[in-house]
Scaffold this motif. Structure first.
Motif, PDB file in Angstrom:
ATOM      1  N   LEU A 133       0.843  -1.204   0.000  1.00 46.25           N
ATOM      2  CA  LEU A 133       0.000   0.000   0.000  1.00 46.25           C
ATOM      3  C   LEU A 133       0.873   1.248   0.000  1.00 46.25           C
ATOM      4  O   LEU A 133       0.622   2.206  -0.728  1.00 46.25           O
ATOM      5  CB  LEU A 133      -0.854   0.050   1.278  1.00 46.25           C
ATOM      6  CG  LEU A 133      -2.199  -0.640   1.335  1.00 46.25           C
ATOM      7  CD1 LEU A 133      -2.864  -0.323   2.670  1.00 46.25           C
ATOM      8  CD2 LEU A 133      -3.109  -0.239   0.185  1.00 46.25           C
ATOM      9  N   SER A 134       1.900   1.212   0.845  1.00 41.49           N
ATOM     10  CA  SER A 134       2.775   2.371   0.996  1.00 41.49           C
ATOM     11  C   SER A 134       3.508   2.686  -0.306  1.00 41.49           C
ATOM     12  O   SER A 134       3.614   3.853  -0.712  1.00 41.49           O
ATOM     13  CB  SER A 134       3.770   2.099   2.127  1.00 41.49           C
ATOM     14  OG  SER A 134       4.609   3.191   2.307  1.00 41.49           O
ATOM     15  N   VAL A 135       3.992   1.657  -0.980  1.00 46.46           N
ATOM     16  CA  VAL A 135       4.714   1.853  -2.251  1.00 46.46           C
ATOM     17  C   VAL A 135       3.764   2.421  -3.307  1.00 46.46           C
ATOM     18  O   VAL A 135       4.080   3.401  -3.994  1.00 46.46           O
ATOM     19  CB  VAL A 135       5.331   0.521  -2.737  1.00 46.46           C
ATOM     20  CG1 VAL A 135       5.919   0.673  -4.131  1.00 46.46           C
ATOM     21  CG2 VAL A 135       6.398   0.037  -1.757  1.00 46.46           C
ATOM     22  N   ALA A 136       2.580   1.824  -3.413  1.00 44.82           N
ATOM     23  CA  ALA A 136       1.614   2.288  -4.414  1.00 44.82           C
ATOM     24  C   ALA A 136       1.168   3.713  -4.112  1.00 44.82           C
ATOM     25  O   ALA A 136       1.024   4.545  -5.023  1.00 44.82           O
ATOM     26  CB  ALA A 136       0.410   1.344  -4.444  1.00 44.82           C
ATOM     27  N   ASP A 137       0.970   4.005  -2.832  1.00 43.67           N
ATOM     28  CA  ASP A 137       0.558   5.349  -2.401  1.00 43.67           C
ATOM     29  C   ASP A 137       1.603   6.382  -2.840  1.00 43.67           C
ATOM     30  O   ASP A 137       1.261   7.429  -3.408  1.00 43.67           O
ATOM     31  CB  ASP A 137       0.416   5.325  -0.872  1.00 43.67           C
ATOM     32  CG  ASP A 137       0.059   6.674  -0.292  1.00 43.67           C
ATOM     33  OD1 ASP A 137      -0.792   7.364  -0.873  1.00 43.67           O
ATOM     34  OD2 ASP A 137       0.629   7.040   0.764  1.00 43.67           O
ATOM     35  N   ALA A 138       2.873   6.052  -2.609  1.00 44.30           N
ATOM     36  CA  ALA A 138       3.948   6.985  -2.979  1.00 44.30           C
ATOM     37  C   ALA A 138       3.982   7.192  -4.493  1.00 44.30           C
ATOM     38  O   ALA A 138       4.197   8.313  -4.974  1.00 44.30           O
ATOM     39  CB  ALA A 138       5.293   6.458  -2.474  1.00 44.30           C
ATOM     40  N   MET A 139       3.759   6.139  -5.254  1.00 43.28           N
ATOM     41  CA  MET A 139       3.782   6.255  -6.721  1.00 43.28           C
ATOM     42  C   MET A 139       2.619   7.112  -7.211  1.00 43.28           C
ATOM     43  O   MET A 139       2.767   7.921  -8.130  1.00 43.28           O
ATOM     44  CB  MET A 139       3.747   4.860  -7.354  1.00 43.28           C
ATOM     45  CG  MET A 139       5.003   4.054  -7.073  1.00 43.28           C
ATOM     46  SD  MET A 139       4.946   2.396  -7.783  1.00 43.28           S
ATOM     47  CE  MET A 139       5.596   2.732  -9.401  1.00 43.28           C
ATOM     48  N   VAL A 151      -3.529   1.604  -9.440  1.00 42.33           N
ATOM     49  CA  VAL A 151      -2.609   0.517  -9.067  1.00 42.33           C
ATOM     50  C   VAL A 151      -3.384  -0.569  -8.329  1.00 42.33           C
ATOM     51  O   VAL A 151      -4.102  -0.289  -7.368  1.00 42.33           O
ATOM     52  CB  VAL A 151      -1.457   1.032  -8.185  1.00 42.33           C
ATOM     53  CG1 VAL A 151      -0.483  -0.104  -7.858  1.00 42.33           C
ATOM     54  CG2 VAL A 151      -0.713   2.185  -8.858  1.00 42.33           C
ATOM     55  N   LEU A 152      -3.223  -1.795  -8.801  1.00 43.26           N
ATOM     56  CA  LEU A 152      -3.782  -2.945  -8.090  1.00 43.26           C
ATOM     57  C   LEU A 152      -2.778  -3.373  -7.022  1.00 43.26           C
ATOM     58  O   LEU A 152      -1.616  -3.676  -7.342  1.00 43.26           O
ATOM     59  CB  LEU A 152      -4.012  -4.109  -9.052  1.00 43.26           C
ATOM     60  CG  LEU A 152      -5.338  -4.156  -9.799  1.00 43.26           C
ATOM     61  CD1 LEU A 152      -5.288  -5.240 -10.876  1.00 43.26           C
ATOM     62  CD2 LEU A 152      -6.518  -4.391  -8.844  1.00 43.26           C
ATOM     63  N   VAL A 153      -3.215  -3.372  -5.774  1.00 41.16           N
ATOM     64  CA  VAL A 153      -2.373  -3.844  -4.667  1.00 41.16           C
ATOM     65  C   VAL A 153      -3.011  -5.120  -4.137  1.00 41.16           C
ATOM     66  O   VAL A 153      -4.165  -5.110  -3.701  1.00 41.16           O
ATOM     67  CB  VAL A 153      -2.267  -2.783  -3.556  1.00 41.16           C
ATOM     68  CG1 VAL A 153      -1.435  -3.307  -2.398  1.00 41.16           C
ATOM     69  CG2 VAL A 153      -1.665  -1.497  -4.110  1.00 41.16           C
ATOM     70  N   GLY A 211      -9.010   8.795   0.965  1.00 36.95           N
ATOM     71  CA  GLY A 211      -7.833   8.062   0.486  1.00 36.95           C
ATOM     72  C   GLY A 211      -6.870   7.727   1.611  1.00 36.95           C
ATOM     73  O   GLY A 211      -7.165   7.943   2.795  1.00 36.95           O
ATOM     74  N   LEU A 212      -5.726   7.173   1.232  1.00 38.17           N
ATOM     75  CA  LEU A 212      -4.715   6.810   2.236  1.00 38.17           C
ATOM     76  C   LEU A 212      -4.144   8.081   2.843  1.00 38.17           C
ATOM     77  O   LEU A 212      -3.733   8.992   2.114  1.00 38.17           O
ATOM     78  CB  LEU A 212      -3.588   6.015   1.572  1.00 38.17           C
ATOM     79  CG  LEU A 212      -3.824   4.519   1.420  1.00 38.17           C
ATOM     80  CD1 LEU A 212      -2.786   3.903   0.497  1.00 38.17           C
ATOM     81  CD2 LEU A 212      -3.795   3.830   2.783  1.00 38.17           C
ATOM     82  N   LEU A 213      -4.129   8.153   4.171  1.00 34.20           N
ATOM     83  CA  LEU A 213      -3.584   9.340   4.840  1.00 34.20           C
ATOM     84  C   LEU A 213      -2.086   9.177   5.033  1.00 34.20           C
ATOM     85  O   LEU A 213      -1.319  10.094   4.772  1.00 34.20           O
ATOM     86  CB  LEU A 213      -4.272   9.556   6.194  1.00 34.20           C
ATOM     87  CG  LEU A 213      -5.804   9.681   6.156  1.00 34.20           C
ATOM     88  CD1 LEU A 213      -6.331  10.078   7.529  1.00 34.20           C
ATOM     89  CD2 LEU A 213      -6.254  10.694   5.113  1.00 34.20           C
ATOM     90  N   SER A 214      -1.669   8.023   5.509  1.00 33.08           N
ATOM     91  CA  SER A 214      -0.229   7.761   5.657  1.00 33.08           C
ATOM     92  C   SER A 214       0.011   6.290   5.955  1.00 33.08           C
ATOM     93  O   SER A 214      -0.875   5.590   6.425  1.00 33.08           O
ATOM     94  CB  SER A 214       0.381   8.619   6.782  1.00 33.08           C
ATOM     95  OG  SER A 214      -0.191   8.267   8.023  1.00 33.08           O
ATOM     96  N   CYS A 215       1.233   5.862   5.634  1.00 33.57           N
ATOM     97  CA  CYS A 215       1.657   4.485   5.932  1.00 33.57           C
ATOM     98  C   CYS A 215       2.951   4.571   6.726  1.00 33.57           C
ATOM     99  O   CYS A 215       3.787   5.447   6.476  1.00 33.57           O
ATOM    100  CB  CYS A 215       1.920   3.691   4.650  1.00 33.57           C
ATOM    101  SG  CYS A 215       0.505   3.587   3.538  1.00 33.57           S
ATOM    102  N   HIS A 216       3.147   3.652   7.641  1.00 33.40           N
ATOM    103  CA  HIS A 216       4.318   3.686   8.528  1.00 33.40           C
ATOM    104  C   HIS A 216       4.937   2.294   8.569  1.00 33.40           C
ATOM    105  O   HIS A 216       4.297   1.356   9.049  1.00 33.40           O
ATOM    106  CB  HIS A 216       3.887   4.155   9.918  1.00 33.40           C
ATOM    107  CG  HIS A 216       3.187   5.480   9.862  1.00 33.40           C
ATOM    108  ND1 HIS A 216       3.857   6.665   9.987  1.00 33.40           N
ATOM    109  CD2 HIS A 216       1.895   5.783   9.590  1.00 33.40           C
ATOM    110  CE1 HIS A 216       2.995   7.666   9.817  1.00 33.40           C
ATOM    111  NE2 HIS A 216       1.799   7.160   9.583  1.00 33.40           N
ATOM    112  N   LEU A 217       6.124   2.182   8.021  1.00 36.55           N
ATOM    113  CA  LEU A 217       6.753   0.861   7.842  1.00 36.55           C
ATOM    114  C   LEU A 217       7.963   0.700   8.736  1.00 36.55           C
ATOM    115  O   LEU A 217       8.732   1.648   8.927  1.00 36.55           O
ATOM    116  CB  LEU A 217       7.206   0.703   6.377  1.00 36.55           C
ATOM    117  CG  LEU A 217       6.180   0.996   5.303  1.00 36.55           C
ATOM    118  CD1 LEU A 217       6.779   0.729   3.918  1.00 36.55           C
ATOM    119  CD2 LEU A 217       4.918   0.176   5.506  1.00 36.55           C
TER     120      LEU A 217
END
Ligand code: COA
Length: 318
Positions: A123-129, A138-140, A181-187
């Motif tokens: 999700l985080s990678v697709a969100d950044a793209m 993007v299909l995740v 939408g996605l607000l943020s991802c934390h990895l």
């Protein structure tokens, strides 16, 4: 306006064969019981892929469902990311196989390896793209056939996992969709703890120190959740739904209590799916959005931990 990654559609796929705890024990001659498995994990049953049914088959079925729910055509897909620890092969990637199965002939396709945290990472990678303008649709996908990498003589691990796939179509939001939408991802990852949950041998079977993983899970998930809320200036009272990784009902319930969420606001699928690793969050999300529990505007918190160790959290406004 920088677009956000909107969850435009969700879909899931589960193999046809369902084994409850007693059938599993009988099939593999395990010294276990339905009561032990349910008390320690909340698991009642799991789905098992048919011989020859691969991660890409499950992933493509979940992706088709997500596209259909989003009202999107496969031709609109700019890229496919498949989070999996059980790829069809090292290459071509499972994502490339999914691309071919969907009839998509453009864009990118790659697999991502972060074990049970794979979907949050993807999700985080697709969100950044999407935010960078590199892709719009993007299909995740999280897709796993863990039944292929279990030691069926090890009752401490083989009763915990199941097969399945879940998918979301992420779409760049428009001006009219501000706030969604996605607000943020934390990895996070800490490879020092790799041995606690790993594949042993080649092609490998799952080995896990369940007690230690449990200990890490409770503290690391709690801090990832706090981090996600703080990063957005939100408090736990703002969370409408927790869609956690489905490894163990006791961990899920502990996270629900930490967020002061009533049980009906915590999406649970582990009882029916067992731990489907990277597929567990998108499968649970697909169930709860398709049956109308999660509605537009709801704030959804996702969190996961898995081999690596890897862990993370993501916040999305549906
Ligand atoms: N059936 C019956 N007994 C079992 C069993 C099974 N399937 N698996 C283990 N046991 C036994 C053990 O042998 C042990 O017996 P002993 O006391 O005679 O030695 C006893 O049950 C307790 O084992 P233990 O491993 O300490 O149990 P636990 O309470 O830690 O529960 C897990 C085991 C795996 C359910 C638990 O540790 C867990 O959920 N951990 C987190 C796992 C996880 O979430 N992993 C995925 C992260 S992505």
């Amino acid at each position: 306006m920088t677009p956000r990654a909107l969850i435009a559609g969700t879909g899931g796929y589960l193999p046809a064969l369902v084994l409850d705890n007693d059938s599993l024990a009988a099939r593999h001659g395990l010294d276990t019981s339905d009561a032990w498995i349910r008390e320690r994990t909340g698991i009642r049953q799991r789905h098992i892929a048919a011989p020859g049914e691969m991660a890409s088959d499950l992933a493509a079925a979940a992706a088709r469902a997500a596209l259909e729910q989003a009202g999107a055509e496969a031709a609109e897909v700019d890229g496919i990311i498949v989070a999996t620890a059980t790829p069809d092969a090292a290459f071509p990637s499972t994502a490339a196989r999914v691309q071919a199965k969907l009839g998509v002939t453009r864009g990118f396709a790659f697999d991502l390896a972060a074990a049970c945290t794979g979907f949050v990472y993807a999700l985080s990678v697709a969100d950044a793209m999407i935010r960078a303008g590199q892709a719009r649709n993007v299909l995740v996908i999280g897709a796993e056939v863990f039944s292929r990498i279990l030691d069926w003589t090890d009752r401490t691990t083989c009763v915990l996992f199941g097969d399945g796939a879940g998918a979301v179509l992420l779409r760049a939001s428009t001006e009219a969709e501000v706030g969604r939408g996605l607000l943020s991802c934390h990895l996070h990852a800490d490879g020092r703890f790799g041995d606690l949950l790993h594949l042993e041998g080649h092609p490998g079977v799952v080995r896990m120190n369940g007690r230690e993983v449990f200990r890490h899970a409770v503290s690391k998930l709690a801090s990832a959740v706090d981090e996600a809320l703080q990063a957005n200036g939100l408090s736990k009272g703002d969370v409408a739904w927790l869609v956690p990784h489905q490894a163990n009902l006791r961990i899920i319930e502990a996270m629900g209590r930490k967020l002061d969420l009533p049980p009906e606001r915590v999406v649970v699928a582990v009882d029916r799916h067992a731990n489907t690793s990277a597929a567990s969050i998108p499968l649970a999300l697909a169930e709860a959005t398709r049956d109308g529990r999660i509605a537009r505007g709801d704030l959804v918190l996702m969190e996961a931990i898995g081999g690596g160790l890897t862990w993370g959290a993501a916040l999305a406004r549906i």
